[in-house]
Enzyme design. Structure first.
Site, mmCIF file in Angstrom:
data_model
loop_
_atom_site.group_PDB
_atom_site.id
_atom_site.type_symbol
_atom_site.label_atom_id
_atom_site.label_comp_id
_atom_site.label_asym_id
_atom_site.label_seq_id
_atom_site.Cartn_x
_atom_site.Cartn_y
_atom_site.Cartn_z
ATOM 1 N N SER A 57 -7.867 18.099 -25.260
ATOM 2 C CA SER A 57 -6.599 18.504 -24.656
ATOM 3 C C SER A 57 -6.852 19.066 -23.265
ATOM 4 C CB SER A 57 -5.898 19.553 -25.531
ATOM 5 O OG SER A 57 -4.633 19.884 -25.010
ATOM 6 N N ASP A 58 -5.916 18.815 -22.363
ATOM 7 C CA ASP A 58 -5.994 19.374 -21.014
ATOM 8 C C ASP A 58 -4.587 19.642 -20.512
ATOM 9 O OD1 ASP A 58 -8.102 19.860 -18.756
ATOM 10 O OD2 ASP A 58 -6.398 18.907 -17.756
#
Length: 216
Positions: free
Chosen positions: A88-89
């Protein structure tokens, strides 16, 4: 199989069978993402991916968060070869400009000054990789925040209290950061903390992974 989606798009994809033998890995050292994932009541391991997060030239914000989410998941594939790896970012976008994590207090002050009386949209790239088969699914989840009028005194007091220097946008929505907002708009408020659980549940389901509640 490699699927990638943009904001608000989620087509039906057949589930991949027989993934019960795969364990879950969260490709993050963030205590906030770890705490969110614990809400799903599934066993998982955390590991920090080592990737270059520098944006590419002329890269759109959606492509950036999707690429980094995928790269984080892929970075752990050799270490965890029979796993479902979650990457995730997150970035913040305001007036067409991308804002990531501030480097120091003054950068955080500058970010929040810029956000005053403006709308900021947070884009969270989310990717789930089956490191055994190579199958990966990636989406982007948006969430918008409407900021109050913020004075420098308010901003510095908030930063002193919460030290949000490891957060995109320089605030923690799960803490006092909520006092900086007029309103919020989006499908999953967990997106602001960095892990949209509603979409994550969908991606895990695409891989054929059943949550405890779904298996009943």
């Amino acid at each position: 199989m490699h699927t990638k989606e943009h904001v608000g798009l989620f087509d039906s994809v057949p589930k991949t069978p027989n993934v019960d033998h795969l364990s879950v890995v969260l490709a993050s050292s963030s205590p906030y993402r770890k705490e969110l994932l614990e809400r799903l009541r599934i066993p998982f391991t955390t590991a920090a991916p080592n990737i270059d997060e520098t944006p590419l030239e002329d890269e759109t914000h959606i492509h950036l968060v999707q690429r980094l989410a995928e790269n984080k998941a892929r970075a752990l594939a050799n270490k965890f070869p029979k796993h479902l790896i979650i990457g995730s970012d997150q970035i913040a976008v305001c007036t067409g400009e991308i804002f990531g994590k501030p480097k120091d207090v003054e950068a955080a002050v500058a970010q929040l000054k810029h956000f005053s009386r403006r709308t900021v949209t947070f884009y969270t790239g989310l990717s789930v990789l089956n490191s055994e088969s190579g199958e990966i699914h990636t989406i982007t989840e948006p969430y918008s925040v409407y900021f109050r009028t913020l004075t420098e005194k308010m901003i510095r007091h908030y930063i002193e209290l919460e030290q949000p220097l490891n957060c995109a946008g320089s605030f923690k929505s799960e803490g006092l950061g909520i006092t900086l907002f007029l309103k919020m708009k989006g499908d999953d408020p967990n997106s602001l903390i960095g892990l949209p659980l509603i979409r994550l549940t969908d991606l895990l389901s695409r891989h054929g992974f059943e949550l405890p509640e779904q298996a009943r």
